[in-house]
Design a protein around this motif. Structure first.
Motif, mmCIF file in Angstrom:
data_model
loop_
_atom_site.group_PDB
_atom_site.id
_atom_site.type_symbol
_atom_site.label_atom_id
_atom_site.label_comp_id
_atom_site.label_asym_id
_atom_site.label_seq_id
_atom_site.Cartn_x
_atom_site.Cartn_y
_atom_site.Cartn_z
ATOM 1 N N LYS A 182 13.219 98.347 68.736
ATOM 2 C CA LYS A 182 13.050 97.824 70.421
ATOM 3 C C LYS A 182 11.583 98.158 70.615
ATOM 4 O O LYS A 182 10.964 97.508 71.312
ATOM 5 N N LYS A 183 10.966 99.120 70.434
ATOM 6 C CA LYS A 183 9.510 99.381 70.839
ATOM 7 C C LYS A 183 8.534 98.492 69.988
ATOM 8 O O LYS A 183 7.669 98.065 70.734
ATOM 9 N N ILE A 184 8.952 98.106 68.794
ATOM 10 C CA ILE A 184 8.122 97.119 68.323
ATOM 11 C C ILE A 184 8.154 95.973 68.988
ATOM 12 O O ILE A 184 6.903 95.367 69.230
ATOM 13 N N VAL A 185 9.230 95.452 69.246
ATOM 14 C CA VAL A 185 9.412 94.043 69.866
ATOM 15 C C VAL A 185 8.862 94.079 71.210
ATOM 16 O O VAL A 185 8.258 93.085 71.504
ATOM 17 N N GLU A 186 8.970 95.115 72.085
ATOM 18 C CA GLU A 186 8.311 95.338 73.345
ATOM 19 C C GLU A 186 6.767 95.442 73.171
ATOM 20 O O GLU A 186 6.144 94.654 74.003
ATOM 21 N N HIS A 187 6.565 96.008 72.068
ATOM 22 C CA HIS A 187 4.744 96.190 71.746
ATOM 23 C C HIS A 187 4.351 94.799 71.691
ATOM 24 O O HIS A 187 2.851 94.575 71.883
ATOM 25 N N HIS A 188 4.974 93.945 71.131
ATOM 26 C CA HIS A 188 4.611 92.333 70.891
ATOM 27 C C HIS A 188 4.998 91.514 72.284
ATOM 28 O O HIS A 188 4.915 90.402 72.061
ATOM 29 N N GLY A 189 5.426 92.231 73.336
ATOM 30 C CA GLY A 189 5.833 91.360 74.308
ATOM 31 C C GLY A 189 7.223 90.687 74.557
ATOM 32 O O GLY A 189 7.340 89.774 75.243
ATOM 33 N N GLY A 190 7.833 91.083 73.543
ATOM 34 C CA GLY A 190 9.416 90.470 73.451
ATOM 35 C C GLY A 190 10.374 91.179 73.980
ATOM 36 O O GLY A 190 10.354 92.289 74.534
ATOM 37 N N THR A 191 11.505 90.781 73.763
ATOM 38 C CA THR A 191 12.951 91.440 73.858
ATOM 39 C C THR A 191 13.800 91.338 72.796
ATOM 40 O O THR A 191 13.731 90.288 71.984
ATOM 41 N N ILE A 192 14.756 92.218 72.625
ATOM 42 C CA ILE A 192 15.723 92.444 71.487
ATOM 43 C C ILE A 192 17.069 93.054 72.098
ATOM 44 O O ILE A 192 17.061 93.634 73.172
ATOM 45 N N TRP A 193 18.197 92.240 71.909
ATOM 46 C CA TRP A 193 19.622 92.651 72.166
ATOM 47 C C TRP A 193 20.486 92.263 70.862
ATOM 48 O O TRP A 193 20.171 91.984 69.720
ATOM 49 N N ALA A 194 21.675 92.364 71.181
ATOM 50 C CA ALA A 194 22.453 92.510 69.918
ATOM 51 C C ALA A 194 23.869 92.043 70.730
ATOM 52 O O ALA A 194 24.314 91.986 71.647
ATOM 53 N N GLU A 195 24.449 91.180 69.753
ATOM 54 C CA GLU A 195 25.745 90.669 69.859
ATOM 55 C C GLU A 195 26.862 90.849 68.861
ATOM 56 O O GLU A 195 26.394 90.787 67.623
ATOM 57 N N SER A 196 28.190 91.360 69.265
ATOM 58 C CA SER A 196 28.851 91.728 68.126
ATOM 59 C C SER A 196 30.200 92.120 68.756
ATOM 60 O O SER A 196 30.621 92.196 70.036
ATOM 61 N N GLN A 197 31.295 92.055 67.968
ATOM 62 C CA GLN A 197 32.600 92.226 68.188
ATOM 63 C C GLN A 197 33.014 93.087 67.034
ATOM 64 O O GLN A 197 32.674 93.029 65.855
ATOM 65 N N LEU A 198 33.903 94.251 67.401
ATOM 66 C CA LEU A 198 34.462 95.198 66.271
ATOM 67 C C LEU A 198 35.230 94.376 65.218
ATOM 68 O O LEU A 198 35.994 93.578 65.513
ATOM 69 N N GLY A 199 34.784 94.698 64.078
ATOM 70 C CA GLY A 199 35.610 94.076 62.782
ATOM 71 C C GLY A 199 35.089 92.607 62.716
ATOM 72 O O GLY A 199 35.552 92.109 61.503
ATOM 73 N N LYS A 200 34.064 92.084 63.294
ATOM 74 C CA LYS A 200 33.634 90.598 63.152
ATOM 75 C C LYS A 200 32.208 90.480 62.862
ATOM 76 O O LYS A 200 31.614 89.423 63.198
ATOM 77 N N GLY A 201 31.485 91.588 62.555
ATOM 78 C CA GLY A 201 30.146 91.569 62.276
ATOM 79 C C GLY A 201 29.211 91.788 63.550
ATOM 80 O O GLY A 201 29.678 91.662 64.429
ATOM 81 N N SER A 202 28.037 91.508 63.261
ATOM 82 C CA SER A 202 26.905 91.873 64.272
ATOM 83 C C SER A 202 25.920 90.620 64.013
ATOM 84 O O SER A 202 25.717 90.220 63.098
ATOM 85 N N GLU A 203 25.192 90.513 65.480
ATOM 86 C CA GLU A 203 24.095 89.518 65.425
ATOM 87 C C GLU A 203 23.023 90.372 66.024
ATOM 88 O O GLU A 203 23.036 90.513 67.459
ATOM 89 N N LEU A 204 21.908 90.728 65.459
ATOM 90 C CA LEU A 204 20.813 91.228 66.257
ATOM 91 C C LEU A 204 19.742 90.100 66.592
ATOM 92 O O LEU A 204 19.246 89.574 65.530
ATOM 93 N N CYS A 205 19.434 90.131 67.688
ATOM 94 C CA CYS A 205 18.303 88.934 68.174
ATOM 95 C C CYS A 205 17.141 89.547 68.815
ATOM 96 O O CYS A 205 17.169 90.565 69.480
ATOM 97 N N PHE A 206 16.188 88.905 68.552
ATOM 98 C CA PHE A 206 14.917 89.251 69.404
ATOM 99 C C PHE A 206 13.964 88.082 69.315
ATOM 100 O O PHE A 206 14.090 86.984 68.827
ATOM 101 N N ILE A 207 13.186 88.114 70.586
ATOM 102 C CA ILE A 207 12.224 87.093 70.930
ATOM 103 C C ILE A 207 10.914 87.452 70.855
ATOM 104 O O ILE A 207 10.566 88.623 71.392
ATOM 105 N N LEU A 208 9.682 86.655 70.430
ATOM 106 C CA LEU A 208 8.503 87.015 70.213
ATOM 107 C C LEU A 208 7.877 85.983 71.050
ATOM 108 O O LEU A 208 8.123 84.756 70.729
ATOM 109 N N PRO A 209 6.921 86.188 71.851
ATOM 110 C CA PRO A 209 6.031 85.201 72.490
ATOM 111 C C PRO A 209 5.227 84.476 71.554
ATOM 112 O O PRO A 209 4.742 84.950 70.466
ATOM 113 N N GLU A 210 5.045 83.261 71.844
ATOM 114 C CA GLU A 210 4.136 82.500 71.043
ATOM 115 C C GLU A 210 2.838 82.912 70.878
ATOM 116 O O GLU A 210 2.446 83.235 71.764
#
Length: 210
Positions: A182-210
């Motif tokens: 989280k701190k690395i992504v924010e240091h680059h001016g971006g955001t990070i979040w997670a999408e997940s359901q118990l027993g069905k895997g996870s998806e970690l997403c982050f955005i980096l500015p161009e």
């Protein structure tokens, strides 16, 4: 670093006890010594994690054009033992080059991939997909796995310092890895979040500015 010195003293005296009095300690004494050893190791890991977290903004920005395909290859080399042991299948799209701190990009992808390998289902081969797309003028990245997943109620908490959703005996770690991400992504001016359901895997997403 001052926090590490008392730990070195504790470990030093424990080593002395083991060398000089191991025959006199008995089974209970030896078990207690092992507890101390484990606690010292965990504390060292926590201190290292806190130091890594604190250093992210402590130096000048070293942003340069960074080939993320090369970053992922370096991360896969670093995690080669875990990848081989688990039989993990890692699919990675052709990633773009971004203006970033290359070392921090290695830290970011390595923490996210290591998490995907750690929180795998015991009866399934880990499958991890790294993908990206343009989001407006920015880059959105995704690391998706088929692991144990998380209860969606706790997704906002996992990026906090020392945050753990599982017992340390079941899934060892410090609870600092995602806070560093989280701190690395924010240091680059971006955001990070997670999408997940118990027993069905996870998806970690982050955005980096161009």
């Amino acid at each position: 670093h001052d926090l590490q010195e008392p730990l070195k003293s504790v470990q030093g005296f424990v080593d002395l006890l083991k060398r000089r009095y191991s025959n006199e300690l008995g089974e209970d004494g030896k078990r207690f010594i092992n507890f101390i050893d484990d606690a010292v190791i965990r504390m060292e890991q926590l201190i290292r994690g806190v130091l890594e977290h604190s250093k992210i903004r402590s130096h000048e920005k070293r942003f340069e054009l960074t080939n993320l395909n090369e970053v992922v290859e370096e991360v896969k080399d670093n995690l080669s033992v875990s990848i081989e042991q688990t039989g993990a299948r890692i699919k990675c799209d052709d990633l773009p080059a971004v203006v970033a701190d290359q070392l921090q990009m290695v830290q970011l992808f390595q923490n996210l991939l290591a998490n995907a390998l750690k929180f795998r289902k015991p009866d399934a081969i880990p499958e991890i997909h790294i993908s990206w797309r343009r989001e407006g003028g920015d880059y959105q990245f995704s690391i998706k796995d088929n692991g144990i997943g998380m209860d969606s109620r706790y997704l906002n908490k996992i990026f906090g310092m020392f945050s753990r959703l599982n017992a340390k005996t079941e899934y060892p770690g410090t609870g600092i890895g995602l806070a560093i991400c989280k701190k690395i992504v924010e240091h680059h001016g971006g955001t990070i979040w997670a999408e997940s359901q118990l027993g069905k895997g996870s998806e970690l997403c982050f955005i980096l500015p161009e």
